[in-house]
Write an enzyme that holds these catalytic residues in place. Sequence first.
Site, PDB file in Angstrom:
ATOM      1  N   GLU A  92       0.823  -1.219   0.000  1.00  0.00           N
ATOM      2  CA  GLU A  92       0.000   0.000   0.000  1.00  0.00           C
ATOM      3  C   GLU A  92       0.853   1.263   0.000  1.00  0.00           C
ATOM      4  O   GLU A  92       1.908   1.302   0.628  1.00  0.00           O
ATOM      5  CB  GLU A  92      -0.806   0.061   1.304  1.00  0.00           C
ATOM      6  CG  GLU A  92      -1.989  -0.830   1.339  1.00  0.00           C
ATOM      7  CD  GLU A  92      -2.718  -0.703   2.682  1.00  0.00           C
ATOM      8  OE1 GLU A  92      -3.421  -1.642   3.018  1.00  0.00           O
ATOM      9  OE2 GLU A  92      -2.565   0.326   3.380  1.00  0.00           O
ATOM     10  N   CYS A 105       2.834   8.365   1.973  1.00  0.00           N
ATOM     11  CA  CYS A 105       3.201   7.408   3.015  1.00  0.00           C
ATOM     12  C   CYS A 105       3.647   6.122   2.318  1.00  0.00           C
ATOM     13  O   CYS A 105       2.870   5.535   1.555  1.00  0.00           O
ATOM     14  CB  CYS A 105       1.978   7.158   3.904  1.00  0.00           C
ATOM     15  SG  CYS A 105       2.273   5.932   5.170  1.00  0.00           S
ATOM     16  N   CYS A 112       4.897  -7.369   8.260  1.00  0.00           N
ATOM     17  CA  CYS A 112       5.748  -6.843   9.335  1.00  0.00           C
ATOM     18  C   CYS A 112       5.885  -7.903  10.417  1.00  0.00           C
ATOM     19  O   CYS A 112       4.901  -8.540  10.790  1.00  0.00           O
ATOM     20  CB  CYS A 112       5.121  -5.568   9.920  1.00  0.00           C
ATOM     21  SG  CYS A 112       6.160  -4.817  11.195  1.00  0.00           S
ATOM     22  N   CYS A 116       2.657  -5.678  16.318  1.00  0.00           N
ATOM     23  CA  CYS A 116       1.946  -4.893  17.334  1.00  0.00           C
ATOM     24  C   CYS A 116       0.476  -5.331  17.333  1.00  0.00           C
ATOM     25  O   CYS A 116      -0.114  -5.546  16.267  1.00  0.00           O
ATOM     26  CB  CYS A 116       2.063  -3.401  17.034  1.00  0.00           C
ATOM     27  SG  CYS A 116       3.779  -2.889  16.955  1.00  0.00           S
ATOM     28  N   CYS A 119      -2.309  -3.421  15.085  1.00  0.00           N
ATOM     29  CA  CYS A 119      -1.980  -2.959  13.730  1.00  0.00           C
ATOM     30  C   CYS A 119      -2.381  -3.962  12.653  1.00  0.00           C
ATOM     31  O   CYS A 119      -2.131  -5.166  12.805  1.00  0.00           O
ATOM     32  CB  CYS A 119      -0.474  -2.689  13.670  1.00  0.00           C
ATOM     33  SG  CYS A 119       0.093  -2.190  12.042  1.00  0.00           S
ATOM     34  N   CYS A 341      -3.542   1.570   8.233  1.00  0.00           N
ATOM     35  CA  CYS A 341      -2.442   1.088   7.418  1.00  0.00           C
ATOM     36  C   CYS A 341      -2.448  -0.437   7.325  1.00  0.00           C
ATOM     37  O   CYS A 341      -2.545  -1.122   8.340  1.00  0.00           O
ATOM     38  CB  CYS A 341      -1.156   1.571   8.085  1.00  0.00           C
ATOM     39  SG  CYS A 341       0.268   0.834   7.396  1.00  0.00           S
TER      40      CYS A 341
END
Length: 365
Positions: A92, A105, A112, A116, A119, A341
């Site tokens: 993205e 961004c 990832c 977290c 997220c 995100c």
Amino acid sequence: MSKPSIYGLTVDQLAAWLAEHGHKKSRAQLVWEGLYRKRVTAFSEMPELKPECRTLLEEHFAIQTLEEHTRQESADGTIKFLFRLQDGNLIETVLMRHKFGLSVCVTTQVGCNIGCSFCASGLLSKSRDLTSGEIVEQVMKVQLFLDGRQNNERVSHIVVMGIGEPFDNFEHMSNFIRVIRDPKGLAIGPRHITVSTSGLVPKIREFADSDLGTNLAISLHAPNNDIRTRIMKINRAYPIEPLMEAIDYYLEKTNRRITLEYILLKDVNDQPEHAQELAELVGSRRNLANVNLIPYNPVDEHSQYQRSSKETITAFYDTLKKNNISVSVRLEHGTDIDAACGQLRSKQIQSDRARGAKANRAANE
Ligand SMILES: C[S@@+](CC[C@H](N)C(=O)[O-])C[C@H]1O[C@@H](n2cnc3c(N)ncnc32)[C@H](O)[C@@H]1O
Ligand code: SF4
């Protein structure tokens, strides 16, 4: 076989590469002129290059490697792009409009690994790092899109806050910054670039020692280790004390300000005592730190978290202000599209998987 994007090379790296292949170093300038001033998307559109140089570049590099898969446009002008990489992975990139200019961004990794708990980006673990070419190309794709609209708009700011942990892809992230800040290219000043990290302590120190010169934002999100470990498992490896020491090192070394990002999660970290504890934590750094309060963007898969109410956000803000802490509340962009995100990507992957499973079932019947 797929070729890397030439956007990943600084002009000096390209000059060295050309010299190694028997061409004049000065041709690198011509290539950059074509890429960033004329913004061509094929080597054949660089007639000022000798044909043998063009052929050599065509053999080893591509200019465009990303393909636009989906584009969502919000009423406030935010545009979210889903790009397909050459290996089929989706990433993205978001264009946001502000009073001060246009920011992009960028994503730095496919997924990832930091995981977290709030997220959407961490829902899918990292499958690979992006190359610097793939990160620069995200900015170029957006700039070319703007060029196509003929409004004479230019990307002026960059936030490295898309999917992934930029400090877990340090080399490519650094090269990306060197390319985009070059006045001969996109010329985005380092003060217009912000890198956000979940707090990889050794890398914060390396960043402070580097010549990159961009702004730094730290995803703090909690005033103490208990809460931070609960919501960010990275806090087990790098708890608040060493994180604050690395922040102090950065402040001393660079003489710059820092942003402390703080997502407000209802009843988790948004109470008055948390604001007071945060004010004490920021304490002596108050002249060099700005706390950025982030309203939480709910993620379906993380239904244990809800957004704090407006009243709670205001009370939290007021407590910090009363303690003379510099504080702002992040303006939200694109709330009518898949704003969190990683959300658009994870939805697309889920729907691709469901379609694949359906096709398999049909084939087996
Ligand atoms: C997606 S991360 C990428 C950069 C880096 N990995 C980091 O954590 O700072 C950018 C920022 O978005 C925040 N974020 C993640 N999920 C969010 C959500 N659902 N709502 C609001 N902010 C979120 C992160 O905590 C971080 O401050
Ligand atoms: S907030 Fe940043 S580090 Fe944490 S999972 Fe999301 S992208 Fe990764």
